[in-house]
Design an enzyme around this catalytic site. Structure first.
Site, mmCIF file in Angstrom:
data_model
loop_
_atom_site.group_PDB
_atom_site.id
_atom_site.type_symbol
_atom_site.label_atom_id
_atom_site.label_comp_id
_atom_site.label_asym_id
_atom_site.label_seq_id
_atom_site.Cartn_x
_atom_site.Cartn_y
_atom_site.Cartn_z
ATOM 1 N N ASP A 215 0.819 -1.216 0.000
ATOM 2 C CA ASP A 215 0.000 0.000 0.000
ATOM 3 C C ASP A 215 0.851 1.263 0.000
ATOM 4 O OD1 ASP A 215 -2.590 1.172 0.018
ATOM 5 O OD2 ASP A 215 -2.410 1.608 2.150
ATOM 6 N N SER A 285 -7.882 5.324 -0.674
ATOM 7 C CA SER A 285 -8.009 3.984 -1.251
ATOM 8 C C SER A 285 -9.414 3.449 -1.024
ATOM 9 C CB SER A 285 -6.994 3.030 -0.618
ATOM 10 O OG SER A 285 -5.682 3.495 -0.823
ATOM 11 N N GLN A 337 -5.261 -1.665 -7.187
ATOM 12 C CA GLN A 337 -5.942 -0.797 -6.235
ATOM 13 C C GLN A 337 -6.730 0.277 -6.976
ATOM 14 O OE1 GLN A 337 -4.155 2.351 -3.319
ATOM 15 N NE2 GLN A 337 -4.336 0.467 -2.114
#
Length: 352
Positions: A215, A285, A337
């Site tokens: 991430d 996100s 993502q």
């Protein structure tokens, strides 16, 4: 940060034989309540200026919790995650594992992360029994691109001064930075966990570490390939927090590189012809998927190469794809993502 609020019990002393990331991702099993219920043993990292906890913390701890319900002969091969609410660094996180299926070759687990009775994150994971595919296999993998190694003079350290960050990162110039097409640009970096992950952690600790740093800078790829990353000052609890100067230099260099391409002679400008540069007002996100291809063929405390690209952005959202390789060129994971990427508007944007 108060231990009384950020964990259910006071954390034990850190084990000097474990890497920092092992301690950060450590879980406490709440067996007297439910054998499939866990909580964070130590405070979780909330980056300066961020709306909530670093998403990688929650992704990795959900994976670590699910692994505690899986036989050692099984390995993670995919996890599909949704960020529901921003997590707080001042409240303990509860992880509840639901055992969806336990088959001979595959096992499925769903984990919900909760704070204050609300679901902040949910993920469904699939595990596969080692060597269950048989002796005859269909195999192929994309090649790792040729890039300077992590110790090359052209590779720049991204120094993260916040004490809560257990990873090291080294940046390579954006590929195709001169192109006017954002979707052909690729951001590239080397990354690894600080210290040495213990043998006690097993391969589970290494995949959890990769889940953690998958991430890292992920959704930010979209603003970087558009050359509009603008975060001079972040605000947390009404206090100004300066963004790490090394990251700022890295981003400025990307902008400088993008201006070095040959250009036509500039036309005279009038005061009315100059348009203000777009400013990113929100990056959050929404979902996060990891496919682990070789979960037992890498160490997260050794340099791994990551390459990110964005095939699409629009309607206030954007998509990023990430590939992760070992230094020997083994593709160990592919990540996807999607996130909210909004520009500063003349009128207020709708709330999430």
């Amino acid at each position: 940060m108060s231990f009384h609020h950020s964990t259910l019990v006071k954390p034990p002393p850190s084990d000097p034989n474990k890497a920092e990331i092992e301690s950060i991702l450590e879980l406490t099993q709440l067996s007297p309540i439910d054998p499939d219920l866990f909580t964070n043993t130590r405070p979780l990292w909330q980056p300066p200026g961020a709306r909530g906890l670093f998403g990688g913390c929650i992704i990795a701890q959900c994976l670590a919790a699910a692994y505690k319900t899986i036989p050692d002969t099984f390995s993670i091969h995919s996890m599909h995650c949704y960020f529901v609410l921003a997590g707080s660094g001042e409240i303990p996180v509860l992880y509840h594992v639901e055992r969806i299926r336990s088959g001979r070759s595959f096992a499925t687990r769903t984990v919900q992360a909760r704070q204050g009775g609300n679901v902040i994150f949910t993920t469904t994971m699939s595990f596969v029994r080692e060597n269950s595919g048989g002796k005859k296999l269909i195999e192929h993998a994309v090649d790792m691109p040729y890039v300077p190694g992590p110790d090359h003079e052209k590779v720049r350290d991204v120094i993260m001064k916040d004490e809560g960050n257990p990873i090291m990162s080294r940046s390579i110039d954006i590929l195709n930075s001169h192109s006017p097409l954002p979707h052909v640009k690729k951001t590239r970096q080397w990354v690894k966990a600080r210290g040495r992950i213990s043998e006690e952690g097993g391969h589970q600790a290494h995949v959890a570490a990769v889940a953690y740093f998958s991430d890292h800078f992920f959704i930010g790829t979209i603003s970087r390939v558009h050359n509009i990353w603008r975060i001079p000052v972040a605000r947390l609890n009404h206090k100004a927090v300066k963004v790490d100067e090394d990251v700022r230099k890295d981003l400025r260099k990307d902008e400088d590189d993008a201006t070095e391409a040959p250009k036509a002679p500039p036309r005279p400008r009038t005061p009315t012809s100059k348009k203000p540069k777009p400013v990113v007002s929100m990056m959050v996100s929404l979902d996060h998927t990891i496919y682990f291809h070789e979960p037992r063929r890498f160490r997260a405390d050794e340099w791994l190469f990551t390459e990110m690209e964005s095939p699409w952005a629009g309607d206030g959202r954007g998509l990023v794809i990430q590939k992760i390789f070992t230094q020997k060129g083994v593709l160990v994971a592919t990540c996807v993502q999607e996130g909210v990427v909004r520009l500063k508007q003349d009128e207020p944007a709708p709330k999430l």
